[in-house]
Design an enzyme around this catalytic site. Sequence first.
Site, PDB file in Angstrom:
ATOM      1  N   ASP A  83       0.855  -1.191   0.000  1.00  0.00           N
ATOM      2  CA  ASP A  83       0.000   0.000   0.000  1.00  0.00           C
ATOM      3  C   ASP A  83       0.898   1.251   0.000  1.00  0.00           C
ATOM      4  O   ASP A  83       1.829   1.348   0.804  1.00  0.00           O
ATOM      5  CB  ASP A  83      -0.874  -0.044   1.264  1.00  0.00           C
ATOM      6  CG  ASP A  83      -2.010   0.951   1.252  1.00  0.00           C
ATOM      7  OD1 ASP A  83      -2.408   1.394   0.156  1.00  0.00           O
ATOM      8  OD2 ASP A  83      -2.528   1.266   2.350  1.00  0.00           O
ATOM      9  N   ASP A 105       2.943   4.947  -5.458  1.00  0.00           N
ATOM     10  CA  ASP A 105       2.184   6.185  -5.291  1.00  0.00           C
ATOM     11  C   ASP A 105       3.082   7.374  -5.619  1.00  0.00           C
ATOM     12  O   ASP A 105       3.709   7.965  -4.742  1.00  0.00           O
ATOM     13  CB  ASP A 105       1.647   6.285  -3.858  1.00  0.00           C
ATOM     14  CG  ASP A 105       0.825   7.549  -3.656  1.00  0.00           C
ATOM     15  OD1 ASP A 105       0.737   8.365  -4.612  1.00  0.00           O
ATOM     16  OD2 ASP A 105       0.269   7.737  -2.560  1.00  0.00           O
ATOM     17  N   GLU A 142      -1.182   5.996  -8.916  1.00  0.00           N
ATOM     18  CA  GLU A 142      -2.174   6.975  -8.420  1.00  0.00           C
ATOM     19  C   GLU A 142      -1.997   8.286  -9.165  1.00  0.00           C
ATOM     20  O   GLU A 142      -0.889   8.792  -9.321  1.00  0.00           O
ATOM     21  CB  GLU A 142      -2.007   7.210  -6.911  1.00  0.00           C
ATOM     22  CG  GLU A 142      -2.895   8.377  -6.438  1.00  0.00           C
ATOM     23  CD  GLU A 142      -3.125   8.439  -4.941  1.00  0.00           C
ATOM     24  OE1 GLU A 142      -3.067   7.383  -4.286  1.00  0.00           O
ATOM     25  OE2 GLU A 142      -3.366   9.560  -4.446  1.00  0.00           O
ATOM     26  N   GLY A 199      -8.348   7.880   6.956  1.00  0.00           N
ATOM     27  CA  GLY A 199      -8.686   8.156   8.341  1.00  0.00           C
ATOM     28  C   GLY A 199     -10.178   8.300   8.578  1.00  0.00           C
ATOM     29  O   GLY A 199     -10.996   8.138   7.665  1.00  0.00           O
ATOM     30  N   GLY A 233      -9.202   5.517   0.774  1.00  0.00           N
ATOM     31  CA  GLY A 233      -9.979   6.238   1.781  1.00  0.00           C
ATOM     32  C   GLY A 233     -11.436   5.837   1.753  1.00  0.00           C
ATOM     33  O   GLY A 233     -12.334   6.675   1.886  1.00  0.00           O
ATOM     34  N   SER A 235     -13.235   3.769   3.770  1.00  0.00           N
ATOM     35  CA  SER A 235     -13.962   3.326   4.966  1.00  0.00           C
ATOM     36  C   SER A 235     -15.271   4.089   5.048  1.00  0.00           C
ATOM     37  O   SER A 235     -15.345   5.264   4.668  1.00  0.00           O
ATOM     38  CB  SER A 235     -13.123   3.581   6.227  1.00  0.00           C
ATOM     39  OG  SER A 235     -12.185   2.536   6.401  1.00  0.00           O
ATOM     40  N   ASN A 275     -10.145   0.275  -0.825  1.00  0.00           N
ATOM     41  CA  ASN A 275      -9.206   0.250   0.311  1.00  0.00           C
ATOM     42  C   ASN A 275      -9.888   0.581   1.633  1.00  0.00           C
ATOM     43  O   ASN A 275     -10.504   1.654   1.767  1.00  0.00           O
ATOM     44  CB  ASN A 275      -8.091   1.273   0.066  1.00  0.00           C
ATOM     45  CG  ASN A 275      -7.065   0.781  -0.906  1.00  0.00           C
ATOM     46  OD1 ASN A 275      -7.289  -0.168  -1.652  1.00  0.00           O
ATOM     47  ND2 ASN A 275      -5.903   1.414  -0.914  1.00  0.00           N
TER      48      ASN A 275
HETATM   49  P1  13P Z   1      -9.441   4.418   5.057  1.00  0.00           P
HETATM   50  O1  13P Z   1      -8.648   5.263   5.997  1.00  0.00           O
HETATM   51  O2  13P Z   1     -10.682   5.106   4.600  1.00  0.00           O
HETATM   52  O3  13P Z   1      -9.744   3.076   5.625  1.00  0.00           O
HETATM   53  O4  13P Z   1      -8.545   4.187   3.745  1.00  0.00           O
HETATM   54  C1  13P Z   1      -7.512   3.245   3.737  1.00  0.00           C
HETATM   55  C2  13P Z   1      -6.661   3.346   2.517  1.00  0.00           C
HETATM   56  O5  13P Z   1      -6.979   4.005   1.540  1.00  0.00           O
HETATM   57  C3  13P Z   1      -5.383   2.616   2.550  1.00  0.00           C
HETATM   58  O6  13P Z   1      -4.617   2.857   1.407  1.00  0.00           O
HETATM   59  O1  G3H Z   2      -2.488   4.597   3.795  1.00  0.00           O
HETATM   60  C1  G3H Z   2      -3.261   4.520   4.711  1.00  0.00           C
HETATM   61  C2  G3H Z   2      -3.532   3.294   5.443  1.00  0.00           C
HETATM   62  O2  G3H Z   2      -4.616   3.498   6.302  1.00  0.00           O
HETATM   63  C3  G3H Z   2      -2.309   2.801   6.184  1.00  0.00           C
HETATM   64  O3  G3H Z   2      -2.070   3.562   7.299  1.00  0.00           O
HETATM   65  O4  G3H Z   2       0.357   4.169   7.165  1.00  0.00           O
HETATM   66  O5  G3H Z   2      -0.895   4.169   9.354  1.00  0.00           O
HETATM   67  O6  G3H Z   2      -0.319   2.021   8.226  1.00  0.00           O
HETATM   68  P1  G3H Z   2      -0.640   3.492   8.056  1.00  0.00           P
HETATM   69 ZN    ZN Z   3      -4.690   4.766   0.591  1.00  0.00          ZN
END
Ligand code: 13P
Ligand code: G3H
Ligand code: ZN
Length: 361
Positions: A83, A105, A142, A199, A233, A235, A275
């Site tokens: 990621d 990215d 991206e 977030g 993002g 969620s 994601n």
């Molecule tokens: P959320 O913070 O919305 O769960 O997004 C996670 C994400 O995009 C990880 O790459």
């Molecule tokens: O990129 C965002 C994901 O929620 C991962 O978060 O970098 O805190 O592991 P993190």
């Molecule tokens: Zn992301």
Amino acid sequence: MARITLRQLLDHAAEHGYGVPAFNINNMEQVLAIISAARAVEAPVILQASRGARAYAHDLMLAKMVEAAEAIAPEIPICLHQDHGNDEATCLSAIQHGFTSVMMDGSLEADAKTPASYEYNLAITARVAAMAHMVGVSVEGELGVLGSLEHGQAEAEDGHGAEGALSREQLLTDPDQAEAFVRATGVDALAIAMGTSHGAYKFSRRPDGEILAMDVIRAINARMPGLHLVMHGSSSVPQELQDAFNRAGGRMPQTWGVPIEEIQAGIRHGVRKVNIDTDCRLAMAAELRRVGQQNLAEFDPRKFLAPAMAALEALCKRRFEEFGTAGRAPHIRTIGLAEMARRYRSGALGQRFPSPAARAA
Ligand code: 13P
Ligand code: G3H
Ligand code: ZN
């Protein structure tokens, strides 16, 4: 062993019209809960690790945990994805540890903070795609910078993400540029900017088209129906999880995430990878707080973690059902990396959309 590349999995998802959640992993409990959910509903799954996760858990531990998950659930195709890779070294070292997919990215420079130029993004993403494809590994790029259309601010969180104000042009992926970018880089999937951010604090009200630009998805999909789109993002920050967290003594101000119906609309228009990290964190954290609040004498970590895993498993099952991923695993025969590399070399995995000339004709 059923490790699958992102490209093969998303090609299958596109052919059958479903989406695949990509859940972030950092520890054993998350891996076990997600895999249990995938088995329960027979869903293929994307496990993704950020740079932060790799540093937290150690590369070797993450690699071994995913190997163990494959042995526990041999019938589930598992894609292991980097990621938000910030440079070539991050992507290549992920491949060394068994990742079958990497996100380069290049929307941000290697510091993962400074918005990058289009030229920088294109060059670094094309380099990573060329190298990854040589060994059959898939690549997500991206274009556009994640951030809020509500207040025009970036979404720096946990050491990742742009900082400060962003223009509307930066916050919304341009469909013309997307087409040029995908053709020039050869990426297998494209993450786009459309008003979502990482977030819990995405929107201060239930999002409408002003602040969640679903029209960007429709416009890119209309130009390139064969392109696999990725929503970061994503969620939903469900009200019931916010309430559960706050009932257990948490202090989360009221917030809104991406409604499931919008994600489902995206899936009808080419979104294949969705994601999700925050919802997983929140589901677990609400249970950790509940146990801590209800039993002040408890000190066995398993008594905290077992209910947290159950909550995460329930959440993942819901997302598999909602995105149409459930029931797909038995219909996928995974193709190994060597064969994927051969297909890239032969051009069989080349451009999947009509050229502008063909489209105009
Ligand atoms: P959320 O913070 O919305 O769960 O997004 C996670 C994400 O995009 C990880 O790459
Ligand atoms: O990129 C965002 C994901 O929620 C991962 O978060 O970098 O805190 O592991 P993190
Ligand atoms: Zn992301």
